[in-house]
Design an enzyme around this catalytic site. Sequence first.
Site, PDB file in Angstrom:
ATOM      1  N   GLY A  44     -22.728 -34.698  15.070  1.00  0.00           N
ATOM      2  CA  GLY A  44     -22.173 -35.917  13.348  1.00  0.00           C
ATOM      3  C   GLY A  44     -21.182 -37.099  13.493  1.00  0.00           C
ATOM      4  N   ALA A  45     -19.881 -35.895  13.757  1.00  0.00           N
ATOM      5  CA  ALA A  45     -18.613 -36.428  13.157  1.00  0.00           C
ATOM      6  C   ALA A  45     -17.510 -35.441  13.972  1.00  0.00           C
ATOM      7  CB  ALA A  45     -18.047 -37.423  12.080  1.00  0.00           C
ATOM      8  N   MET A  46     -16.449 -36.091  14.346  1.00  0.00           N
ATOM      9  CA  MET A  46     -14.873 -34.838  15.072  1.00  0.00           C
ATOM     10  C   MET A  46     -13.716 -35.583  14.105  1.00  0.00           C
ATOM     11  SD  MET A  46     -14.507 -32.739  16.405  1.00  0.00           S
ATOM     12  CE  MET A  46     -12.940 -31.766  16.624  1.00  0.00           C
TER      13      MET A  46
ATOM     14  N   GLU B   3     -14.735 -34.910   7.032  1.00  0.00           N
ATOM     15  CA  GLU B   3     -14.121 -34.970   8.311  1.00  0.00           C
ATOM     16  C   GLU B   3     -12.057 -35.198   7.885  1.00  0.00           C
ATOM     17  OE1 GLU B   3     -15.479 -34.345  11.117  1.00  0.00           O
ATOM     18  OE2 GLU B   3     -17.346 -34.098  10.098  1.00  0.00           O
TER      19      GLU B   3
ATOM     20  N   GLU C 214     -14.663 -24.345   9.148  1.00  0.00           N
ATOM     21  CA  GLU C 214     -16.093 -25.129   8.748  1.00  0.00           C
ATOM     22  C   GLU C 214     -16.736 -25.146   7.438  1.00  0.00           C
ATOM     23  OE1 GLU C 214     -16.820 -27.489   9.908  1.00  0.00           O
ATOM     24  OE2 GLU C 214     -15.563 -27.846  12.357  1.00  0.00           O
TER      25      GLU C 214
HETATM   26 ZN   LIG Z   1     -16.244 -30.044  10.070  1.00  0.00          ZN
END
Ligand SMILES: [Zn+2]
Length: 883
Positions: free
Chosen positions: A269-271, A306, A328
């Site tokens: 999804g994103a970093m 993020e 996470e």
């Molecule tokens: Zn994450």
Amino acid sequence: MKPETPRPVHLKDYRPPGYLIDKVDLDVCLDATRTRVRSRLAVRPNPDASGRRQALRLDGEHLELDEIKLDRKPLSKKDYNLTDTSLTLAKTPAAPFTLEIVTFVNPEANKALQGLYRTNDVYCTQCEAEGFRRITYFLDRPDALATYTVRIEADPREAPVLLSNGNLLERGTLAGGKRHYAVWRDPFPKPCYLFALVGGDLSPIASTFRTMSGRTVDLAIYVEHGKEERAAWAMDSLKRAMRWDEVRFGREYDLDVFNIVAVSDFNMGAMENKGLNVFNDRLILASPETATDTIFEAIESVVAHEYFHNWTGNRITCRDWFQLCLKEGLTVFRDQEFSGDERSATVQRILDVRRLKTHQFAEDAGPLAHPVRPETYIEINNFYTPTVYEKGAEVVRMLQTLLGRELFRSGMDLYFDRHDGEAATVEEFVRCFEDASGTDLTQFRLWYAQAGTPELVCALRYDKAKKRAELDVEQVLPATPGQAHKKPMHIPLKLGLLGANGHDVSLKLDSGEEPADGTLSVTKRKQTFRFVDVPSRPVPSLLRDFSAPVNVTIDLSDRDVELLMANDSDLFNRWQAANSFAMRTLVEIVGLLAKGKSASRGARYAKALGAAVLSDELEPAYRAELLKLPTQADIARVIGKNVDPALIHRAHKRLSGLIGRTLGAQLADLYAAMAEDGPFSPDATSAGRRALRNAALTLLTARASGPDLARLSKHYFKASNMTDRAQALFLLAAHGGKAGEQALADFHDRWKGDHVVIDAWFAAQAQSPLAGTLKRVEALTHHPLFALTAPNKVRALIGTFAAANPVQFNRPDGAGYAFIANHVLELDRLNPQIAARMLGAFRSWRALETGRRGQARKALQRVARAKNLSSDVQEIVSKMLEA
Ligand SMILES: [Zn+2]
């Protein structure tokens, strides 16, 4: 190149690195097929590494080594050992030294989308978990922290924008303007998985943020030209997230700039790369015409997620990949809390619990079950799972529930204080909460080690003469792969007791104690809690606010459930009561259908639902959640064995139709009352009204009458926003016929030029339960707008079919399984990470009835037998097939 045979990595084998790299200087000359990477590393032996000095082994894959120098002296081939995955120097100096390595990589050929690659002519990187080794030789492990200075050089016509982590030091032109460069420096030590680089022709929207200490941070979001306006919501979300983290956790942003780049092809999804987040553009771009409220919400939450990683993940990172939940689970918890504060806390909790149950509980119940902190893996990419993320977040939430918000915050403060700049472990994290609160969390730590969803089997007895209520609680801990026997866990059980009038009875234990915030600590295999001064037989409201990721069973009559649905002071549990009432009705209907009986059940549930939804004092978003039935996947999970997805589909359809007919007038009123004429606003209140209107529409449509269908078509064609249009599109595609085809054709014509929006067109067709769907999906894989190299397209079409179309994926003839198996094999040659994800659709195959189970096994065995499988797919398929 063929990788070495993948070997499992074990947590117990962790050793600190033999060398430290304090400083990295990278010089990257961008070229589509031949990018040159010159890296200068300041290396020294690690004083903390035990034993005699080891050889220096650097990770590297898909690299062409051009040159290597140690303290400026070129090395020859006999000085090092080169394999497909590593570069090893047997002899290195005892004192600090400099290593210079020049490699070439081919971004254009990189379809795995790890390391440096090109998407839509933009150069970008993805290094988590082990992508940096595809850029240069390095200690590719999260406990190797270094500061980075990065010089990027490119053709300014091809890549006018050059970005990396940290702050911009300098930029300039070369060769009379034919080349240009930028130098970025990140002063914060970081592991290489947080490295990022972007080069391309992108357009920024810019803003600023004033931090709590008064510093000004320059913010920018880079998108494709012409899409700038669609990034406004993401920018707004970013600023709110930055403020929230200051207020709630005292965390301030630390660099002068914060950049986000949206790219079209992205595995995740994103970093959260330090100071330079890279996003799947699906999670940045939104306007009323192009994005649903669900996408607006997802953008808000992922942008926040993020950003929050800057402290939980970047400033404090993970010692090794087994600790993934440390960043996470914790960061998901933080983004959930943010969304709950920005929107409705109760609705947010319902959404989070729904997601947890659908994905994580299903994972826990199948062959891929693993602890929040796994102890072994073959391919770490396979462990970016609902268990690590969603259950990991629940574990942090339980800490907050057990300690209370204040002590939880003290524990977080201590964690930031104690471990800033370090690569930490789960033990160190939990110890901060023990030290801050004086609580022994030894038993609580089992949440990180034991897999599976605990079940709390509860029973309530009432003694009228003594005015005592006794609650028996038994923990049942199901066996999971590799964990046959488990120890009892520490489970916070938040509860209330409702009197006959529906009001809460005050909770007093026979010890005289009143459980803080109504929360009991369940710690033994079997336990009884005795409540005194209970005036009449109470109805228990258990697991309020979903205080632990467990299943609760208790025998409640329909009347008890109705009392909870109408009165529970805990709104989450009012929803939970409605949801479990729906579930037991659905399971009953499935049972009747299986016996070939007509299944006219559900009238009582429909009536109770009508009464609950009627209440105007409840916010629309909440009422919309009440109106949503459990998904077919959830019903399958609850049934648990000999699952027949076709029967479940029929039961679901029947109950929807029954509710539509029973509450028809009321739903039609809601549909009319929730209509809005004013301009679109993505805020939670407006979104809630649209959600309620669309939930009413869905149930009305389930009656399948002519006028209902006409209303639905009108809803599609008259829609002024994507939320309404997409909802109608999915319903129409599920209905098929002329109306369905008209809507699909219209959607295609409107959005064929937009690679983000068109995904809904693929997904709507893939999700249709109609018999011809598989054929249609197969044909769509040849559509000019589809590409196997584009993860979003694969997810929209193939992923939706496999994960969100239970009735057609689970066709009795096995053709759905065969189709997915074929595509997993094809994808595996391009992008193993995505291939392994697609294979995850089989995670509940053992719970199917015999015929389908046999077909699924056949498909899985065919994948397992294929030659040259990636370690990603190999690991998943072998776990799936293990007895
Ligand atoms: Zn994450």
